[in-house]
Motif scaffolding. Structure first.
Motif, PDB file in Angstrom:
ATOM      1  N   ASP A   1       0.828  -1.201   0.000  1.00 13.78           N
ATOM      2  CA  ASP A   1       0.000   0.000   0.000  1.00 13.78           C
ATOM      3  C   ASP A   1       0.867   1.258   0.000  1.00 13.78           C
ATOM      4  N   THR A   2       0.357   2.305  -0.615  1.00 16.59           N
ATOM      5  CA  THR A   2       1.055   3.589  -0.625  1.00 16.59           C
ATOM      6  C   THR A   2       0.115   4.684  -0.124  1.00 16.59           C
ATOM      7  N   TYR A   3       0.721   5.755   0.391  1.00 18.30           N
ATOM      8  CA  TYR A   3      -0.042   6.855   0.975  1.00 18.30           C
ATOM      9  C   TYR A   3       0.569   8.170   0.488  1.00 18.30           C
ATOM     10  N   PRO A   4       0.083   8.689  -0.633  1.00 17.26           N
ATOM     11  CA  PRO A   4       0.655   9.943  -1.157  1.00 17.26           C
ATOM     12  C   PRO A   4       0.617  11.051  -0.103  1.00 17.26           C
ATOM     13  N   PRO A   5       1.767  11.614   0.238  1.00 10.30           N
ATOM     14  CA  PRO A   5       1.806  12.622   1.308  1.00 10.30           C
ATOM     15  C   PRO A   5       1.326  13.993   0.840  1.00 10.30           C
ATOM     16  N   GLU A   6       0.817  14.766   1.781  1.00 13.04           N
ATOM     17  CA  GLU A   6       0.446  16.145   1.485  1.00 13.04           C
ATOM     18  C   GLU A   6       1.669  17.060   1.522  1.00 13.04           C
ATOM     19  N   GLY A   7       2.592  16.753   2.423  1.00 14.37           N
ATOM     20  CA  GLY A   7       3.834  17.513   2.474  1.00 14.37           C
ATOM     21  C   GLY A   7       4.762  17.098   1.345  1.00 14.37           C
ATOM     22  N   GLU A   8       5.960  17.605   1.378  1.00  8.06           N
ATOM     23  CA  GLU A   8       6.893  17.346   0.271  1.00  8.06           C
ATOM     24  C   GLU A   8       8.314  17.182   0.797  1.00  8.06           C
ATOM     25  N   ILE A   9       8.980  16.173   0.274  1.00  8.25           N
ATOM     26  CA  ILE A   9      10.420  16.007   0.489  1.00  8.25           C
ATOM     27  C   ILE A   9      11.084  16.140  -0.873  1.00  8.25           C
ATOM     28  N   ALA A  10      11.835  17.200  -1.056  1.00  4.51           N
ATOM     29  CA  ALA A  10      12.419  17.487  -2.371  1.00  4.51           C
ATOM     30  C   ALA A  10      13.897  17.123  -2.400  1.00  4.51           C
ATOM     31  N   TYR A  11      14.328  16.609  -3.534  1.00  3.30           N
ATOM     32  CA  TYR A  11      15.763  16.467  -3.772  1.00  3.30           C
ATOM     33  C   TYR A  11      16.207  17.686  -4.577  1.00  3.30           C
ATOM     34  N   THR A  12      17.381  18.180  -4.282  1.00  3.88           N
ATOM     35  CA  THR A  12      17.870  19.407  -4.898  1.00  3.88           C
ATOM     36  C   THR A  12      18.953  19.100  -5.926  1.00  3.88           C
ATOM     37  N   THR A  13      19.030  19.936  -6.940  1.00  2.00           N
ATOM     38  CA  THR A  13      19.983  19.699  -8.021  1.00  2.00           C
ATOM     39  C   THR A  13      20.818  20.939  -8.299  1.00  2.00           C
ATOM     40  N   VAL A  14      21.885  20.711  -9.035  1.00  2.00           N
ATOM     41  CA  VAL A  14      22.781  21.775  -9.480  1.00  2.00           C
ATOM     42  C   VAL A  14      22.865  21.702 -11.003  1.00  2.00           C
ATOM     43  N   SER A  15      22.884  22.859 -11.629  1.00  2.00           N
ATOM     44  CA  SER A  15      23.076  22.918 -13.082  1.00  2.00           C
ATOM     45  C   SER A  15      24.555  23.127 -13.368  1.00  2.00           C
ATOM     46  N   ILE A  16      25.133  22.279 -14.216  1.00  2.00           N
ATOM     47  CA  ILE A  16      26.544  22.389 -14.585  1.00  2.00           C
ATOM     48  C   ILE A  16      26.648  22.888 -16.026  1.00  2.00           C
ATOM     49  N   LYS A  17      27.286  24.022 -16.200  1.00  2.00           N
ATOM     50  CA  LYS A  17      27.510  24.557 -17.543  1.00  2.00           C
ATOM     51  C   LYS A  17      28.967  24.346 -17.908  1.00  2.00           C
TER      52      LYS A  17
ATOM     53  N   ASP B   1       8.023   7.879   3.634  1.00  2.00           N
ATOM     54  CA  ASP B   1       6.815   8.707   3.662  1.00  2.00           C
ATOM     55  C   ASP B   1       5.713   8.126   2.784  1.00  2.00           C
ATOM     56  N   VAL B   2       6.097   7.580   1.624  1.00  2.00           N
ATOM     57  CA  VAL B   2       5.109   7.070   0.662  1.00  2.00           C
ATOM     58  C   VAL B   2       4.480   5.757   1.127  1.00  2.00           C
ATOM     59  N   ILE B   3       5.241   4.892   1.801  1.00  2.00           N
ATOM     60  CA  ILE B   3       4.707   3.563   2.154  1.00  2.00           C
ATOM     61  C   ILE B   3       4.175   3.497   3.580  1.00  2.00           C
ATOM     62  N   THR B   4       4.108   4.655   4.257  1.00  2.00           N
ATOM     63  CA  THR B   4       3.511   4.693   5.606  1.00  2.00           C
ATOM     64  C   THR B   4       2.426   5.757   5.644  1.00  2.00           C
ATOM     65  N   ASP B   5       1.440   5.518   6.478  1.00  2.00           N
ATOM     66  CA  ASP B   5       0.326   6.464   6.627  1.00  2.00           C
ATOM     67  C   ASP B   5       0.774   7.653   7.480  1.00  2.00           C
ATOM     68  N   GLY B   6       0.251   8.843   7.145  1.00  2.00           N
ATOM     69  CA  GLY B   6       0.587  10.035   7.913  1.00  2.00           C
ATOM     70  C   GLY B   6       1.592  10.910   7.185  1.00  2.00           C
ATOM     71  N   GLU B   7       2.047  11.944   7.887  1.00  2.00           N
ATOM     72  CA  GLU B   7       2.919  12.950   7.282  1.00  2.00           C
ATOM     73  C   GLU B   7       4.287  12.965   7.961  1.00  2.00           C
ATOM     74  N   LEU B   8       5.290  12.467   7.276  1.00  2.00           N
ATOM     75  CA  LEU B   8       6.640  12.446   7.828  1.00  2.00           C
ATOM     76  C   LEU B   8       7.188  13.861   8.008  1.00  2.00           C
ATOM     77  N   THR B   9       6.712  14.806   7.198  1.00  2.00           N
ATOM     78  CA  THR B   9       7.195  16.191   7.266  1.00  2.00           C
ATOM     79  C   THR B   9       6.264  17.101   8.053  1.00  2.00           C
ATOM     80  N   GLY B  10       5.183  16.553   8.590  1.00  2.00           N
ATOM     81  CA  GLY B  10       4.202  17.399   9.257  1.00  2.00           C
ATOM     82  C   GLY B  10       3.448  18.281   8.287  1.00  2.00           C
ATOM     83  N   GLY B  11       3.451  17.904   7.014  1.00  2.00           N
ATOM     84  CA  GLY B  11       2.764  18.682   5.984  1.00  2.00           C
ATOM     85  C   GLY B  11       3.588  19.802   5.400  1.00  2.00           C
ATOM     86  N   LEU B  12       4.837  19.976   5.842  1.00  2.00           N
ATOM     87  CA  LEU B  12       5.700  21.045   5.331  1.00  2.00           C
ATOM     88  C   LEU B  12       6.363  20.628   4.021  1.00  2.00           C
TER      89      LEU B  12
END
Length: 415
Positions: A81-97, A292-303
């Motif tokens: 089962d999966t539980y799409p979270p309302e909060g967000e955990i983002a991975y950040t990237t760098v642009s290399i020129k 966060d996706v495979i557990t119920d609730g908000e790992l980030t507290g919705g942030l």
């Protein structure tokens, strides 16, 4: 008879003609000067605008803020089962020129959110294509390790398969460069099994410069596919004469940068599709997001939170590059909280300037506990999995132990 030298009277017509000629010559020389200056200015502008930055500096690559991407949207889970979270955990990237002009180099030099860096730091002695293959391997490995860490936090007790030391870079002019290739999986040194990168380092550093060592490795046409070797791999053994370690007198030196391939047999399928993003620095974001996706609730507290940092199979968070650029990317994306490893903590604070909360983490558990302070349910998840006593990792202050901790980062911040 007195004689006199003849004296001619001036011819007024001729004088006027000569004077006219002189004036015209004088005027022409002055009219050419502004034209020459103008052409020189145009040439200088064209050089600055279009000439490669490598003409003026070895640091010709430009790192710029990339993006902060919602990791949960990239995760596909099949078998539980999966539980799409309302909060967000983002991975950040760098642009290399890589292809930069002197003008772009000059502007980047004056922008604190950008960084000038040598191509050798990014690519080493690899081609751009080889670098992309290696960083794709690192991305695949970070995803596999992240799944292992997240599921073990839930009590699955998965034991990873580790076997060998995977060559991701060869030091220019080193003994290894003559016999090994990128993607070789070193499995044996002088008859002693190599299960991970630590084994290889210990075996080589026991030797002295000039010692001959027999290196057995697996070589596969598809070595960068994710595991370092596959069914098409062939075994090779080479005798290599060690050089002297550039920083340790009397210690043998092979000249490879290595990683240990990790394969985790998880009970259900987890796929993370991040497109053309490569490298290992999203490991912490992947492990938190899987949980966060495979557990119920908000790992980030919705942030909306973002992270950067590698993750190893024990849950330790490792240093990464490009943190000033990642910090700015997170701020521009409206992130509330940014979790970073100790090595990058001060740099992130300097860029953020209180525009976003920055917290230092050394382990996966540290991240869980910090998110709980912001309203996340990580402690509840741990208790349901049978772990009722989560604690922050130890943060000793010891400049001689070779480990930079969050406590030491705080000291550096307070200066």
């Amino acid at each position: 008879m007195d004689t006199q030298d003849p004296i001619e009277e001036p011819n007024s017509d001729i004088d006027r003609e000569v004077s006219s000629v002189k004036v015209r010559k004088f005027g022409t020389s002055y009219s050419i000067l502004p034209l020459g200056i103008f052409l020189l200015v145009i040439a200088a502008v064209l050089v600055i605008r279009f000439a490669p930055a490598s003409w003026v500096s070895d640091d010709s690559y430009i790192l710029s803020p990339g993006s902060a991407n919602n990791t949960a949207q990239a995760i596909i889970v099949d078998g539980t089962d999966t539980y799409p979270p309302e909060g967000e955990i983002a991975y950040t990237t760098v642009s290399i020129k890589r292809e930069t002009t002197i003008w772009q180099w000059w502007k980047a030099k004056r922008d604190k959110t950008k960084q000038l860096i040598s191509p050798s730091v990014i690519d080493g002695n690899r081609t751009v294509s080889e670098t992309r293959k290696v960083t794709q391997f690192q991305m695949d490995q970070s995803q596999s390790t992240a799944a292992l860490v997240a599921l073990n936090f839930l009590g699955y007790e998965i034991v990873p398969e580790v076997d060998g030391a995977f060559v991701i870079r060869l030091v220019e002019g080193s003994p290894a460069q003559k016999s090994l290739q990128l993607g070789d999986l070193i499995v044996d040194v002088n008859g002693e099994k190599v299960q991970n990168s630590e084994d290889l380092g210990n075996l080589i550093q026991q030797k002295e410069p000039g010692d001959a060592v027999e290196i057995t490795f697996l070589r596969s046409p598809s070595a960068f596919g994710g595991s370092g070797a596959d069914e098409n791999a062939s075994s090779h053994t080479e005798t290599i004469i060690l050089a002297e370690h550039p920083e340790k007198q009397g210690v043998g030196f092979l000249g490879v940068v290595i990683e240990t391939p990790v394969r985790a047999d998880v009970p259900f399928e987890i796929t993370i599709d991040v497109g053309n993003v490569r490298g290992p620095s999203a490991g912490l974001a992947f492990s938190l997001s899987i949980l966060d996706v495979i557990t119920d609730g908000e790992l980030t507290g919705g942030l909306r939170i973002a992270t950067t940092g590698t993750i190893d199979r024990y849950g330790y968070v490792g240093p990464v590059g490009g943190v000033p650029q990642k910090t700015e990317a997170a701020i521009q994306s409206g992130i509330d909280l940014f979790l970073v490893p100790p090595d990058e903590y001060v740099a992130a604070l300097e860029i953020a300037k209180e525009r976003m909360d920055i917290r230092c983490v050394q382990t996966f558990t540290d991240a869980i506990l910090i998110l709980s302070e912001y309203g996340g349910n990580g402690i509840d998840i741990a208790e349901q999995a049978g772990e009722s006593n989560l604690e922050f990792s130890e943060r000793p202050i010891d400049e001689d132990d070779g480990i930079f901790t969050c406590a030491e980062a705080e000291l550096l911040k307070n200066g």
